[in-house]
Design a protein around this motif. Structure first.
Motif, PDB file in Angstrom:
ATOM      1  N   VAL A  84       0.807  -1.184   0.113  1.00  0.00           N
ATOM      2  CA  VAL A  84       0.063  -0.039   0.025  1.00  0.00           C
ATOM      3  C   VAL A  84       0.803   1.448   0.061  1.00  0.00           C
ATOM      4  N   TYR A  88       1.081   4.440  -2.520  1.00  0.00           N
ATOM      5  CA  TYR A  88       0.515   5.795  -2.190  1.00  0.00           C
ATOM      6  C   TYR A  88       1.770   7.030  -2.184  1.00  0.00           C
ATOM      7  N   VAL A  96      -5.634   1.774  -3.956  1.00  0.00           N
ATOM      8  CA  VAL A  96      -4.967   0.601  -4.060  1.00  0.00           C
ATOM      9  C   VAL A  96      -5.721  -0.552  -3.485  1.00  0.00           C
ATOM     10  N   THR A  98      -5.354  -4.453  -2.560  1.00  0.00           N
ATOM     11  CA  THR A  98      -4.742  -5.751  -2.453  1.00  0.00           C
ATOM     12  C   THR A  98      -5.501  -6.825  -2.754  1.00  0.00           C
ATOM     13  N   ALA A 105      -1.600  -6.791  -6.104  1.00  0.00           N
ATOM     14  CA  ALA A 105      -2.240  -5.602  -6.053  1.00  0.00           C
ATOM     15  C   ALA A 105      -2.755  -4.967  -7.514  1.00  0.00           C
TER      16      ALA A 105
END
Length: 146
Positions: A84, A88, A96, A98, A105
């Motif tokens: 993540v 980001y 995002v 997952t 992802a």
């Protein structure tokens, strides 16, 4: 799970289309008084069904008209939090996700043009956790009302 009836669903659809609708605009559409609509919306907020109100943006007018999803494959020992954070750290990342399976992802990005998209992908690939990418361009989209 919170109990919602057909009127609640209708209110949610209307608020999804225009979160700035007033209770007096909503009331005649669902056949209730303004006070009854307010009570229902308050209940939907208090129970967490409505988590907030937002604005919809025309990203093309902001110079970010190209939208894509970048599949990320990462090293097997990479913690989810690192995946993540990797996404980001890229300002163009909108969200995002997952996911299970292969890839690990999906990163939703918005960019100016194809060259800008390449820069974003290169930035993701430079991260030490990312072992591979695949990019899916968005040609069109729609959102289902709640």
């Amino acid at each position: 799970m919170t109990q919602v009836d057909d009127i609640d669903r209708q209110l949610l659809r209307m608020l999804h289309r225009d979160g700035r609708s007033t209770y007096s605009e909503l009331a005649p559409e669902v056949g209730l008084s303004v006070a009854a609509v307010k009570r229902r919306v308050d209940r939907l907020r208090e129970t967490g069904v409505i988590t907030g109100f937002t604005v919809q943006v025309d990203h093309t007018k902001l110079g970010r008209g190209i939208e894509a999803f970048v599949e990320l494959s990462v090293a097997g020992s990479t913690p989810v939090g690192d995946i993540v954070r990797t996404a980001y750290e890229v300002p163009e990342a909108q969200a995002v996700f997952t996911i299970s399976g292969d890839p690990d992802a999906l990163v939703h990005v918005r960019v100016r043009d194809i060259g800008h998209l390449q820069q974003v992908i290169d930035g993701l690939r430079r991260n030490g956790h990312v072992t591979g990418t695949k990019t899916l361009m968005v040609l069109g989209s729609w959102t289902k009302d709640s």
